[in-house]
Design a protein around this motif. Structure first.
Motif, PDB file in Angstrom:
ATOM      1  N   ARG A   4      21.940  26.622  -8.562  1.00 31.64           N
ATOM      2  CA  ARG A   4      22.211  26.755  -7.015  1.00 31.64           C
ATOM      3  C   ARG A   4      22.528  25.005  -6.644  1.00 31.64           C
ATOM      4  NH1 ARG A   4      17.345  28.259  -4.890  1.00 31.64           N
ATOM      5  NH2 ARG A   4      18.558  28.484  -3.021  1.00 31.64           N
ATOM      6  N   GLN A   5      21.891  24.151  -7.280  1.00 37.07           N
ATOM      7  CA  GLN A   5      22.351  22.941  -6.992  1.00 37.07           C
ATOM      8  C   GLN A   5      23.566  22.394  -7.172  1.00 37.07           C
ATOM      9  OE1 GLN A   5      19.723  20.507  -5.685  1.00 37.07           O
ATOM     10  NE2 GLN A   5      21.678  19.396  -5.052  1.00 37.07           N
ATOM     11  N   ARG A   6      24.263  22.850  -8.233  1.00 33.92           N
ATOM     12  CA  ARG A   6      25.533  22.517  -8.568  1.00 33.92           C
ATOM     13  C   ARG A   6      26.716  23.181  -7.688  1.00 33.92           C
ATOM     14  NH1 ARG A   6      29.253  19.247  -9.649  1.00 33.92           N
ATOM     15  NH2 ARG A   6      30.799  19.949 -11.107  1.00 33.92           N
ATOM     16  N   LEU A   8      25.824  23.977  -4.862  1.00 34.54           N
ATOM     17  CA  LEU A   8      25.960  22.926  -3.264  1.00 34.54           C
ATOM     18  C   LEU A   8      26.868  21.639  -3.490  1.00 34.54           C
ATOM     19  CD1 LEU A   8      24.914  22.101  -0.459  1.00 34.54           C
ATOM     20  CD2 LEU A   8      22.646  21.775  -1.546  1.00 34.54           C
ATOM     21  N   LEU A  41      16.810  24.304  -0.911  1.00 34.53           N
ATOM     22  CA  LEU A  41      17.894  23.359  -1.001  1.00 34.53           C
ATOM     23  C   LEU A  41      18.242  23.249   0.367  1.00 34.53           C
ATOM     24  CD1 LEU A  41      20.045  24.527  -4.048  1.00 34.53           C
ATOM     25  CD2 LEU A  41      17.972  23.026  -4.111  1.00 34.53           C
ATOM     26  N   ASP A  95      28.452  29.098  -1.093  1.00 33.62           N
ATOM     27  CA  ASP A  95      27.340  29.093  -0.087  1.00 33.62           C
ATOM     28  C   ASP A  95      26.275  30.104  -0.292  1.00 33.62           C
ATOM     29  OD1 ASP A  95      26.666  27.512   2.668  1.00 33.62           O
ATOM     30  OD2 ASP A  95      26.281  29.703   3.002  1.00 33.62           O
ATOM     31  N   TRP A  98      23.713  28.755  -3.084  1.00 33.03           N
ATOM     32  CA  TRP A  98      22.943  27.690  -2.941  1.00 33.03           C
ATOM     33  C   TRP A  98      21.788  27.906  -1.795  1.00 33.03           C
ATOM     34  CZ3 TRP A  98      21.389  25.019   1.208  1.00 33.03           C
ATOM     35  CH2 TRP A  98      22.148  24.709   2.355  1.00 33.03           C
ATOM     36  N   ARG A  99      22.338  28.815  -0.561  1.00 29.37           N
ATOM     37  CA  ARG A  99      21.581  28.792   0.344  1.00 29.37           C
ATOM     38  C   ARG A  99      20.290  29.748   0.492  1.00 29.37           C
ATOM     39  NH1 ARG A  99      22.765  27.406   5.614  1.00 29.37           N
ATOM     40  NH2 ARG A  99      24.700  26.839   5.153  1.00 29.37           N
ATOM     41  N   GLU A 101      17.301  31.756  -1.399  1.00 33.89           N
ATOM     42  CA  GLU A 101      16.416  31.541  -2.375  1.00 33.89           C
ATOM     43  C   GLU A 101      16.012  33.048  -2.556  1.00 33.89           C
ATOM     44  OE1 GLU A 101      14.132  30.287   1.466  1.00 33.89           O
ATOM     45  OE2 GLU A 101      15.999  29.791   0.239  1.00 33.89           O
ATOM     46  N   TYR A 108      22.871  35.453  -8.186  1.00 33.70           N
ATOM     47  CA  TYR A 108      23.643  34.200  -8.203  1.00 33.70           C
ATOM     48  C   TYR A 108      24.685  34.291  -9.252  1.00 33.70           C
ATOM     49  CZ  TYR A 108      19.093  33.222  -5.873  1.00 33.70           C
ATOM     50  OH  TYR A 108      18.102  32.917  -4.887  1.00 33.70           O
TER      51      TYR A 108
END
Length: 266
Positions: A4-6, A8, A41, A95, A98-99, A101, A108
């Motif tokens: 998820r960080q990647r 973003l 995030l 989007d 990452w957005r 959760e 994902y």
């Protein structure tokens, strides 16, 4: 690396070549990512999402002119418009990763698949534009897809209902009509474009199916009746209704029920 960080990080990229290449690399190496579904995030300070290039110039939907695909210039404009939709679709899939959760891991990974295939579509179309003597950014474009992404940023159920099931599903209806025109024209570039659209149409059915699956999963989780709630979300968010004729075979393959198709046709 955490997925998820990647996602973003890649969403923030402004260069279309980098964004599409790095998205494809994420997809190819999906098994190497961990997934932290609980992480909350936020974009880096001062960064507007999505990262986008200086070109194309973005206009309102009503300001983007149309040209006949009967001319080479008109076909370039058409392919540029579709390339812009695919570039936006990369952003939309990243989007979603990452957005939102607290979703199951397959959510994902499904959207990573969508992002990777949209990146492939964008690169096919960009290469085609270059073969025609143009490039992505040469013509104005509009941001209709991303506008709905922003409107649904706080509601994952609305996002699943109104982006893949509504806006992206319109491509299932429009693509065969575009292909028919291109094949009727018969020029080599028109036939090449129609062949690229064959690939896109087949894979977009899978993308809409992913939206349908997670929309229904969320409705079950939250106690919504899917069709009734879809109608309410369409009204609240002022989402467009599809224009006939619907590609009912493709929509059924993507998971739309007979009841939903009846509602969409009226």
């Amino acid at each position: 690396m955490e997925l998820r960080q990647r996602a973003l990080q890649v969403l923030c990229l402004t260069d279309p070549e980098q964004k599409s290449a790095q998205t494809l690399d994420m997809y190819v190496h999906a098994a190497q990512f961990s997934i932290d579904a609980q992480a909350v995030l936020a974009p880096p300070p001062g960064i507007d999402l999505p990262g986008r290039p200086e070109r194309p110039v973005l206009l309102k939907h009503t300001e983007v002119g149309r040209r006949s695909p009967a001319t080479p210039e008109g076909r370039a404009v058409l392919m540029h418009a579709i390339a812009h939709i695919e570039f936006n679709a990369i952003n939309l899939a990243l989007d979603a990763i990452w957005r939102f959760e607290d979703m199951p891991g397959p959510f994902y990974l499904d959207w990573l698949r969508v992002a990777g295939e949209e990146a492939k579509h964008f690169r096919l179309l960009r290469d085609h534009l270059r073969d025609m003597g143009h490039d992505y950014g040469d013509f104005p474009a509009h941001q209709g897809l991303w506008t709905m992404c922003e409107k649904t940023a706080g509601d994952i159920v609305a996002r699943m209902a109104l982006v893949p099931r509504t806006l992206e599903a319109r491509g299932l209806d429009a693509t065969p009509l575009i292909q028919k025109k291109l094949r009727h024209i018969g020029a080599p570039d028109a036939l090449a474009a129609a062949a690229i659209l064959d690939i896109i149409l087949e894979e977009e059915i899978g993308h809409v199916a992913i939206g349908n699956h997670w929309y229904r999963w969320l409705c079950s989780r939250d106690g919504h009746e899917p069709l009734t709630h879809f109608a309410e979300l369409t009204r609240v968010y002022e989402a467009p209704r599809p224009k006939p004729p619907l590609n009912e075979a493709a929509r059924r393959a993507a998971g739309f029920s007979d009841e939903e198709l009846l509602w969409l046709n009226h």
